[in-house]
Each structure stands twice: as structure tokens, then as C-alpha cells.
Design a protein around this motif. Structure first.
Motif: not given
Lengths: 613, 613
Positions: A11-13, A36, A16, B604, B475-477, B607, A448, A38-39, B536, A249-250, A211
Motif C-alpha cells: 500500500s502507499g506511494s 511509476l 513508501e 494517477v 494508492p491506499y486501497g 496519487a 483487521w 503516479a510517482s 507527474p 492495498r489498504q 483480489h
């Protein structure tokens, strides 16, 4: 072997994810294209970041629907590939994944597929890149690993190899027979190995894959067998996790990455590659530790249950309460919980009385701690008493402290040595009037997002075996419960997870005390002034319709609030105290080898607990 | 027809479930056995509670694995049935459900099944009870409704009939052909009709049934067709919802019960039974209303976007900002939100700027309000200005106020009449320098537990059509998004739900403004001092690899932060403002009939929004 993880598993950027992968000890990553795109970092910056973190970039997968398409389509693909290969040069990634085509334009023509893959590999070679061709389980014309390999073989290009993915292979496999053809692939032509497990769900394979993948050891596939087969070909690339999972993902990337690498360490051990310290299986529960800001309510309850306060810690505000082999520590020290994770959803509450630590009888505490550390369990600072008795302890994923210790065992330091005896009334003889004689099980509610992680941890780190997962209907949502136990049942820990993140704190944990006569124990408890959880009369009417009981038996259960269950092996009778803080007690009588925990009665118990609030 | 709901479809204790069912207007309930067993109320008290609430108890289902078993087993079943029938007499329930056997002891012998069901019906008759026999889709030997009916027919007992369940029938059906045999069953022998829908998941039918059922109209089954067929047989029992759904088990019972009954009202309409006021489809978006404690940041943004403050409400602190056909109300009044639900997970935040109301252009506002009320939408008190312009409004499930209104339309009261014009600079001509000319869409984040309810509401109450559901990787879910629109696209509302309850408040809503030239509009915005969300560079490198653009086009997009997508119909160009409170704006240019919302670009964008926080 080198280990790697796809960024889509975390999960995350992107930054991260990279940080979490590096901290967990991975050697490399597969960068997922969306991460990539989205970075805000340029490819060069991502490359530098990875290098700083000690991570190689093992794979990139920007291509879809490459092969067996009309020439005009393929020309567009080559144009796109040229741009992506240039990008990969900037990234420093040298292997590109190409999944078998799902395009409606693709035709069933292996020669065309091989020809186009040959041309793509030629272009890749100019950039110093290798193409790994993989069969998607739902590929339009190519959906099996051996079919993909035949096409690679036919293409005959040095920059073209195959990628094996345990999900795509095992989701379609009906048995080991289907894996025999792995042996026909030369190891040097297996360019990559992606690993994922999955629960056996029997659902549409695409949705299943997108999933419900999980880390090896958390699902139902025999991933170790596949890995052994691949290694026998001579494959020496990385073991790489590519796991699409809605929960991961969460969840916080850090713990997920640790969970992921622990799964790979266990997988390597199972595949015969590992050098982990040997498994040390606990032989019993030495104690359970309750942390509380106010000892009075819970010690009153312990007294009513027949426990006596037998000893006091020499250096800390911790009392030992005992009854037969059941031992409970009551800790009124500061509840700082340095190793508990604070989950974004609220985390473990630190207020009220809670079950915070478990002592496990270990035949080799130091060895058990070494294995735990090798499997990435945080090792806690050794608690030393004035008497200098060391205590090995690690933190479970949910922050529970697990002490690996020994009670009255020759040659091993005794945790009891930290305690000085207190005068107390002569203990009731074990089993006297049904008094609890040992801890039957400890039910530990889990945060959870990390239920599968907890199960894997208890299996790998503690050497416990995971039992079947069961759904339990709470009035406010389904719970999922899965016990981890020793083979002989000396240690039983049902792990339970709530229906939603908020349930982290909603459900109490509990200690179940084994008694040889639950009726006597319940009577003793109520005569001492204790109050058992009231169970509705309708429940007993149903018991009467389902089973035949001896005269008066059911009336006794009805009077006391004792629940009843039966399985193929034996019988189970149990009842519950009221909840104190976030802890309650259960009295259980197991007869004739009953294996379960009364799951069928859990909805009634849970509703009664909600009603009693 | 009478409507009923199984208590298993709702969350909470039995009394909470009964109250919710009664408040939503159901006539009866099926009581699920576990709900009864876990209830502290006696059967007589439950009966009295139901009577007080105006609910009949239409069905009880305590029996499993009844038929086609060895005589010794069946004797036990009869013993149990006797107790359960006595209980049903106490409850006042006169129909018992018997599902086809899944026991490994059951044999494939219709004559034995019919004989045993005959005997069970004989016993039931003594208690004044009817037995409804139903084929489970995964029954061991009986898994189809016509097979179950043949056995009932062969048994030939007046107290024995069949129960039809839309899930069990439609989950196994490959087309209308499979439903023809419904017509062969005499209506008076259909003792009960259970209804559930389900998404078309292609998974193990038992798991599908236990976890993923939903209310009719929320899944993929043609439930109305089945209902029409059953009604033609002369069936006149209740339409009863039996829905096993993991989310409904957690969600507040009250809203779930309303959602359930709304689904039955719509189903009856579709099955030709309904007398609902006619559907009134909106013809456009009249306005969007932002509620804010501090107007300055958002009005500054509106000004930069080219909006002019054109009018002020005569009686309230509400300003109208306009540009072409795009109208935004800015409300600085107290944000009391009486109709928004406070969810247990945190609910809708009331702090900061938020998109709280939507005005829909309606050809018949009063008629639309009548239909909404008939479909259980809370009708809001009519806002009356000093000028006495009435405004029909209802609350959506998430608390958003929906105004059914008309702008400058002969014969209809104009909501603008409540506003007095303010002096303002001459409006830019619509479309001037790409200025937004109308609201393209409003993206409304939904509370976690009630996504399907929101879709059903917008379809049934507003007459919008639901588009395909898409997963979007934040990015977080994962997020899930589904648009409800008019056929012509004049109204487009993508409904989006987060990955977990906490996301109720994490994701902002947004207003998308349609422009004929997004580049001009973006330039005008940035020249006026606005800041667009930075996208980006990697995204543009990917666009370059995927598409061919005219000279300089991509560089312009890169410079401004414009995203690009294409579908079979046309092209989509869009960019985003920064977020103010919990709202942001999008500028969109739709060309050639593009149907979507740039979902491919959403990861994108999401994020970038996380990075910009």
C-alpha cells in the motif's frame, strides 16, 4: 536466493513501498507501471532511490496484448515497446514481463505468436533487455505455462525466455501431474519466477487473481512443490512475490512487507533452501498476563474463579495468581506497549484491562527466540529481575508479547524465580470441585488488516499448526476465526478477526480455563458470588430438540448458563464470566477428544455479550 | 402484495431487526433460527412484539437435512420437528421451510423423499403448520425447483407445498427456458416466495449465496421476470427478502430495511404490480450547493475558474455563482445537516467546505417528489423564500439534499426567484476562452456500507440509469465507482465508495465543469492565479508511448497537467484544481461522444492528490 516483491503487493506511494520493501530485507522489487506513472520521481530518481535502499529493479511490466495480433496492431506495440525499453534503461531494469494476450484481436496461431515475440525480443536485445513471456490463466489462446514455453522455444531468441507464476499455474492445476512439464524447461530459459498463494475459492479466475491472492503459506496452493520443481531446472533468478490483494492495498506497507518476507523465508525452508534455526514447538501455556490500570475488578474475578495470589514480582508491580497449572499475571505497571502497532483504524486500545502477553512453555527458549528473530519477529528487551532470570520474548504482529519460557524445568532458567512467594490459603487441590486446572485456550482478537499475517506468524515463528477457518455470526457482522495449536492441544490459540476495522477494539479477548467438571466449577463460581453470562432460554429449548440429555442435566445447564456442543470425537461444555475491561473468562470441559471451541454456540454467546453491555 | 423480510438480512439484535423492518413498512418477517435462539425474549414475547409492530411471522426455518435419509435419522428429525412445531405455535408462525438435504446420508430416491416429507407434513398438520419444501442450489440430490416440485406433487399432502427462492433458481439458470416449468406449479402449492438478487460472480454457489446476495435490482438476476411467472400461477403469498450479505450484517439495520423495502417497491413496479407515481427523469443539473463555514477560499477558487457572483438568496446566507449554465450555490449558513446519517464509522464530516446539495432540473418537480416519497426517500421541508417559491427536495441515502426544481421554465416555479440579482461584471460569453458552460458531472463519495443502496436509490427515485461498476486503484486501497446518468448524459453522477469505512471522510467530492476547450480553460485559470493539480512527468511519457498527438499537444498537456483518455466513441481531456475543504473541481472536455470519466487516469490523479496534501 534473492528475494523480490512487486510494488502492487504493498500500500502507499512508490517511495513508501520501496522503503517498506527495503526495511523488510528484500533484495529487489518489481515496479508496477501505475506506481511509476503516479510517482513524481523521474526514472533516474527512482533508480537512485532503489540503489540507496539496496534494491535492484528486477522486473517491469508495461506491455499487454503483445503477441498473435494483426501486423498493424503489432507495429503499434513495437512503437510503444521502444519507448518503454528506453524508460527501462533509465530505470536500470533489465527484464520485461509480457503476459499472454487477452485481446479479442489475438488469433490462435502459435507460429505468429512466436514470430512476433522473436521480433520483440530482437528490439529488447538492442536495449540490453530480456523478455519474459508468461501465460495468464485467462489468456485468450495461451493460458498454460507449457504452452507459453512451447512458443518461447519455437521463437528461439536468446533474449526471450519464460516467466512462471505460481498463481497462474496452480489456479489451473488439478494435481502434481500438471506440473511435470516444468522439468522440461531449461533453467536458463526461465527468466523470472513470480510467487503468490490464494485461498481455494472456486471463483472466476480473473477476479480470484486480482483480489484474493495472498503470500505463500497463507492460501491453499502447494507453492513449495512448484518452487522445488523450478529450482531443479537450475533457475537462479529471484523469488518474487506478486500479490494482488484488496486488504494489502489498504494495510500499512511496513507490516505487509515484513509479512511478505517472512512468508518467503518459510517458503525457502519448506522448499529445502533454508537455513533457519530449527522450529521449537511450545509444550504448554506457562501464563497469561493481564495489564490493567486498576487491578481490583479483575483480581476479584480471579479470586471468585478460585485463583489464589501466590507470588509477587521482585521488581515490578506484577502479581501471580495460580490455580493448578493455570497461571495469570496481573500487571499494574505503565501500559506503554512499545511494540504494539498503532493501526490507522484506531489500533489496540491501551485503556482498561487487557490480555497483553502470553508465556509459552518452551523446551528451548533461546532457540525459539533465535528462530523468531530469523523470521523477523521483533525481539523484546530481555526482562531481568533482581534475581537475574532472563526471559526471551518476541512481539506478535498485533503487539502481544510472547514469552518463551520454562516453569520448574531442570536446566532451564525459571521465570518463577523473578517472583517471591506470598502467604496464601492452601491451594485447592487441582480439579477440586471442578476447579480449573490449566489454561485450555487463549482467544486473541486480531487487528483487521493483518489476520493472515497473524496465522502465518504463529505457524512459522512458534511452530503451531493452523486449523480450519470458520465464520462466526456476530449480531453486528461476521467474524472469522482460526485456531493455531500444537498437535496435542497443549497450546490452543484461536485468532479472531472482526467484520470491520472498528472491531479491533470492539471485541474482547478471553482466557478459557480447563476444568474436569464444568458444572461444579460454575457452581463454585456462583456460590462465591460470581455472575456467569446469562444464556437465553430459547437456546436450551433448542438443545432439548437436538440432543438427548440425562435427567436434570439440561435443567442444570439452563440454570447456570452452560453451553453444549458435540463433534465426532467428544463433547464440550462451557460457560462465560462477565467482561472486565476487554477481557473475559470461559470455563470449559472437554471430553473424549472434542477438537473445537464451541463455534456453533458463539453467535448466542456474542449476542448475550452485546445484550449484557 | 404483502412484503416480508428475513431477519438474517438485517444487522443487530432480534428486537432491533424487528423494529427496523416495521419502520420501513414491511408486513411480516421470516425469523431466522439463530436470531431466536440468541434472543432473551420468549417466543410469546417475540410474537407479542411483532404484533405490536404490525408484523406477522411468515416463516421459520429450523429444519435441515430432512428428507431421503435412513429411517433412524428421520425418526430423530421427527422428534426435533415436534419440538420446533410446538415452538412455532408459541410464535404464531404457520409455515416452516424445509431445504433440500445436503447430508451425506441422503440417498437419491425421490419416492423416499416424498414419503418422508408426507410424514413430516402429517405431523405439521397436527400443529396447524404448512411445510414449504425448497431446492437448495447445492442440494445433494435435489437442486432444482422443478425437481423439488415433482417430489411435493408425488407426496400429495395438503400441508406440503413448495417454496421458490430466486437465488437458488436464478443462480443455476442459463436462460428463460429454465423458468418455464414455474408455470406447471399450481399457485396454491407455492407456499412461499423468497427473493434475493446477486451480482454475477461466477463463484462457488454456496459461498456466493452465503456472502454476496443483495436486494432485487442490486445484482444481475432478472428477478422481475421470475416474479411475473410466479404471480401468473396464482401465488398470493408474501414477497419475502432473504438476503445473506456480509455488508448488510454490519450496516445499521434501519437504512438497510428501508433499502430493502424500496427494492421490493421497485420490483413490484417492474413486475407490473406497482402503483408508484410515474418516474420523472431530470433533464439537467440546475446547481450544485457547497456548504462552508468560510466562503473565502472556495469563492476565490470559483472566481479564478471564471464564475461571477450573480445573485444572493433573499432570506439566507447563500450566494449564487454562475458561468454559462454552470451554477454553484455557496451556503455559509449553519451546517446542521438534519437528514444526513451519522454512520457508526464516523459518518459525513460537517467541517470544511463540502458538496452538500444538488439541484436537478425536473420537468415535473412535484411529481418527482411524490415518486421519491413513495419510494421512501425522506422529503425535506420545503424551503420557501420571501418570494414564496416552493422547492421540492428529498434526502439521498448519504444525506445529500436533492432539489427537484426548474430554472427559467414556463409554468414552473423558478428556484432563481428566491435570489435577488447582484451587480456583476458582464459574464463571459458561454464558451469564451474555453470557459465552463455547464456542470458535466458531480462525483459523490458514498458512505462505506450503503453503496448498492445509493445506486438503487438514484435509479428508482430519480429515474437515472446505472452504468458499469469499475474498480479504481487508489494508492491506499481500491475504490469502487459506478455512475448513474440520464440516457443523454445531461445528468451524470459517479458514485464512489472507498476501500474501508474510514474512507467516508478521506475522499473529497468533486464538481466537473464541461468546457469546449480544456486547454484554453486551464490557461485562463492559471493566468488568473489558479493552481492545477500537478501531474507527474512519467504519466506524459506513457501517453507519448500509447498515443500519437499533434505537434506540441502533449507538451501543452504536460505543462498544464491535463490528462487524456480515449474510448470507442471519442476523447476526454481533463484537469483538476487543488482541494478546498472536501471539494475540488475538474475541467473536462468531452469530444465525439466519449462516455466515461477518465477512470484509467484516476490512480494517477489520486496519487497526485495524496502527494499534494
Amino acid at each position: 536466493m534473492r528475494t523480490s516483491i512487486a510494488t502492487v503487493s504493498l500500500s502507499g506511494s512508490l517511495t513508501e513501498k520501496l522503503t517498506a520493501a527495503a526495511r523488510a530485507g528484500f533484495d529487489g522489487v518489481e515496479i508496477f507501471e501505475n506506481d511509476l506513472l503516479a510517482s513524481p520521481l523521474t526514472p533516474e530518481e527512482i533508480r537512485a532511490r532503489c540503489a540507496d535502499l539496496g534494491l535492484s529493479i528486477d522486473l517491469y511490466q508495461p506491455m499487454r496484448d503483445v503477441e498473435a495480433v494483426p501486423e498493424e496492431e503489432f507495429a503499434r506495440t513495437l512503437r510503444r515497446a521502444r519507448a518503454k525499453f528506453a524508460l527501462m534503461n533509465r530505470l536500470g531494469a533489465d527484464t520485461v514481463l509480457v503476459c499472454s494476450s487477452v485481446s479479442p484481436l489475438a488469433v490462435d496461431d502459435d507460429a505468429l505468436a512466436a514470430g512476433q515475440l522473436h521480433r520483440l525480443a530482437g528490439l529488447a536485445e538492442d536495449f540490453g533487455i530480456r523478455v519474459a513471456y508468461e501465460a495468464l490463466a485467462w489468456g485468450r489462446h495461451v493460458s498454460t505455462y507449457d504452452h507459453a514455453w512451447r512458443i518461447v522455444e519455437a521463437a528461439g531468441h536468446p533474449a526471450l525466455g519464460t516467466c512462471l507464476d505460481s498463481f497462474h499455474i496452480l489456479s489451473r492445476s488439478s494435481g502434481p501431474e500438471d506440473l511435470k512439464a516444468v522439468a522440461d524447461i531449461p533453467g536458463e530459459k526461465i527468466f523470472f519466477l513470480q510467487l503468490a498463494d490464494a485461498p481455494l475459492l472456486g471463483m472466476d479466475v480473473l477476479q480470484w487473481s486480482r483480489h484474493h491472492r495472498c503470500f505463500p503459506g497463507q492460501g491453499g496452493f502447494d507453492v513449495p512443490d512448484l518452487v522445488r520443481r523450478v529450482l531443479r531446472t537450475g533457475y537462479d533468478g529471484p523469488l518474487s512475490l506478486e500479490v494482488f490483494n484488496d486488504v494489502f492495498r489498504q494495510a500499512d506497507a511496513g507490516p505487509t512487507a515484513v509479512d511478505a518476507r517472512r512468508s518467503l523465508l518459510m517458503l525457502q525452508e519448506e522448499a529445502g533452501l533454508g537455513t533457519l534455526p530449527e522450529r521449537v514447538v511450545p509444550t504448554g501455556i506457562a501464563f497469561a498476563e493481564l495489564v490493567t490500570p486498576d487491578a481490583e475488578p479483575v483480581t476479584a474475578l480471579l479470586g471468585t474463579l478460585g485463583f489464589a495470589r501466590t507470588a509477587r514480582h521482585r521488581g515490578k508491580p506484577v502479581e501471580l495468581w495460580e490455580q493448578g497449572e493455570a497461571r495469570v499475571l496481573v500487571n499494574t505497571g505503565p501500559a506503554d506497549l512499545p511494540h504494539s502497532r498503532r493501526r490507522s483504524s484506531g489500533g489496540t486500545a491501551t485503556d482498561g484491562t487487557r490480555l497483553a502477553a502470553v508465556g509459552l512453555e518452551s523446551p528451548d527458549p533461546a532457540g525459539a527466540a533465535r528462530r523468531a528473530e530469523a523470521l523477523l519477529a521483533p525481539v523484546l528487551p530481555r526482562r531481568r529481575a533482581v534475581g537475574d532470570a532472563p526471559l526471551d520474548a518476541v512481539a506478535a504482529p498485533d503487539g502481544t508479547e510472547l514469552f518463551l519460557c520454562a516453569t520448574h524445568r531442570p536446566g532451564l532458567p525459571d521465570w518463577r524465580a523473578d517472583f517471591e512467594d506470598l502467604p496464601h490459603p492452601p491451594a485447592a487441590a487441582p480439579g477440586d470441585r471442578g476447579g480449573p486446572v490449566r489454561i485450555d485456550h487463549l482467544s486473541l482478537t486480531q487487528p483487521w488488516h493483518h489476520f493472515d499475517e497473524a496465522v502465518l506468524f504463529h505457524r512459522g515463528v512458534l511452530g503451531l499448526e493452523a486449523r480450519e477457518s470458520v465464520d462466526v455470526a456476530d449480531p453486528y457482522g461476521l467474524l472469522r476465526s482460526r485456531a493455531v495449536t500444537t498437535a496435542d492441544g497443549a497450546v490452543r490459540i484461536p485468532l479472531t478477526v472482526g467484520a470491520a476495522p472498528g472491531d479491533d477494539t470492539a471485541h474482547a479477548r478471553h482466557l478459557a480455563l480447563a476444568t474436569g467438571d464444568v458444572v461444579a466449577a460454575a457452581r463454585r463460581f456462583t456460590e462465591a458470588g460470581g455472575r456467569l453470562l446469562p444464556i437465553p432460554a430459547n437456546y436450551y429449548d433448542d438443545l432439548a430438540a437436538r440432543f438427548e440429555f440425562a435427567d436434570g442435566e439440561l435443567e442444570t445447564y439452563r440454570e447456570l448458563g452452560i453451553l453444549y456442543d458435540r463433534d465426532a470425537y467428544g463433547e464440550f461444555r462451557h460457560c462465560y464470566t462477565r467482561t472486565v475491561g476487554r477481557v473475559f473468562f470461559e470455563l470449559v470441559q472437554r471430553d473424549g477428544g472434542y477438537q473445537g471451541y464451541g463455534a456453533l454456540n458463539a453467535p448466542v454467546r456474542l449476542a448475550a455479550q452485546h445484550a449484557a453491555r
